[in-house]
Design an enzyme around this catalytic site. Structure first.
Site, PDB file in Angstrom:
ATOM      1  N   GLY A  79       0.799  -1.220   0.000  1.00 36.18           N
ATOM      2  CA  GLY A  79       0.000   0.000   0.000  1.00 36.18           C
ATOM      3  C   GLY A  79       0.829   1.266   0.000  1.00 36.18           C
ATOM      4  O   GLY A  79       0.638   2.152   0.837  1.00 36.18           O
TER       5      GLY A  79
ATOM      6  N   TYR B 127     -14.524  -1.403   9.776  1.00 34.52           N
ATOM      7  CA  TYR B 127     -13.103  -1.064   9.833  1.00 34.52           C
ATOM      8  C   TYR B 127     -12.489  -1.478  11.160  1.00 34.52           C
ATOM      9  O   TYR B 127     -11.435  -2.123  11.203  1.00 34.52           O
ATOM     10  CB  TYR B 127     -12.938   0.438   9.596  1.00 34.52           C
ATOM     11  CG  TYR B 127     -11.506   0.923   9.649  1.00 34.52           C
ATOM     12  CD1 TYR B 127     -10.659   0.744   8.558  1.00 34.52           C
ATOM     13  CD2 TYR B 127     -11.007   1.570  10.776  1.00 34.52           C
ATOM     14  CE1 TYR B 127      -9.344   1.190   8.592  1.00 34.52           C
ATOM     15  CE2 TYR B 127      -9.693   2.016  10.822  1.00 34.52           C
ATOM     16  CZ  TYR B 127      -8.864   1.827   9.735  1.00 34.52           C
ATOM     17  OH  TYR B 127      -7.554   2.260   9.773  1.00 34.52           O
TER      18      TYR B 127
END
Length: 281
Positions: free
Chosen positions: A11, A154
């Protein structure tokens, strides 16, 4: 085969991952900077050039949700460098919503990236990390310690990551692999903007939860006005990569330490409920 320490970071197209890639290269590591779409590597390439470390960063494709992509990337790293000394699990996706309104699909999708992706990369990397006496550094969140309103999916994923890594750490240590989780608080990065949150649309669809969502949005906006930079957050990652005996858990700022500390000292959960309840009340 190289004797330079090789670090794979997921990422890295923006935010903490980009900052960590540049900082790790400046610290002398060779960085395999991965991202799902390498067409988005422009910002990283530019930052590496500006920092004078372009020769120590290579961009590679890796989709953490695709085991074949993970295996192919690691095979290439070992073929090219002969070793893997550390993995930084940074790739992730946010989601704002609540389960009654949104159903299970967003929960599953968020878990796939933020939890199962981390597990798959770690699993595939461990044989190489054992050989090198290496490290697993995973970016979680203060949301992996304290559940936050409208971040059910999340936070669930980040809680799962924390539990997985906390359980893995003593096992990995028996074969010479250090495990660390890094817990940022609010970070001023493209991660927030990239979530594509349309607050007016969310409020319209929120039904009876609209007043609470509005209150949460106002509180969160204020928190991000005081956010640390991605570069500041990345410092904790570099410390975990370079410390002789890295801790298991590290926060990236005084605000994050205070926030996480409130949970770790809250045996019956009432203090946290009062805190997060105030965000939506």
């Amino acid at each position: 085969m190289t004797t330079t320490r090789t670090v794979l970071i997921t990422g890295t197209s923006s935010g903490i991952g980009l900052a960590a890639a540049v900082a790790a290269a400046r610290a002398g590591h060779h960085v395999v900077a991965t991202m799902r779409d390498t067409a988005r590597s422009g910002a990283l390439t530019e930052a590496a050039a500006e920092a004078g470390v372009a020769d120590r960063i290579e961009v590679a494709r890796l989709d953490v949700t695709d085991p074949a992509s993970v295996a192919a990337c690691l095979d290439e790293v070992i073929a090219r460098h002969g070793r893997l000394d550390a993995v930084v699990n940074n790739a992730g996706a946010g989601y704002v919503g609540t389960v009654e309104q949104d159903g299970l699909d967003p929960v599953r999708a968020t878990m796939e990236v933020n939890f199962f992706g981390v597990v798959e990369v770690t699993r595939a990397a461990l044989p190489h990390l054992r050989a090198a006496g290496g490290r697993v550094v995973t970016v979680t969140s203060v949301g992996g310690v304290i559940g936050q309103p409208f971040n059910e999916a999340y936070c669930a994923a980040k809680f799962a990551v924390e539990g997985f890594m906390e359980s893995l750490a003593p096992v990995a240590a028996t074969v010479g692999v250090h495990v660390t989780v890094v817990e940022p608080g609010a970070v001023a990065s493209e991660f927030v903007a990239s979530q594509g949150i349309d607050l007016p649309a969310l409020l319209t669809a929120a039904g009876p939860y609209a007043p609470a969502l509005q209150a949460y949005a106002e509180r969160t906006r204020a928190a991000f006005d005081q956010a640390q930079t991605a570069e500041q957050a990345a410092e904790a990652i570099i410390d975990a990569l370079t410390a002789e005996q890295p801790p298991f858990r590290v926060q990236t700022s005084d605000r994050a330490r205070a926030f996480v500390g409130a949970k770790l000292a809250d045996l019956d959960g009432s203090a946290v409920q009062r805190l997060t309840g105030s965000w939506v009340g």
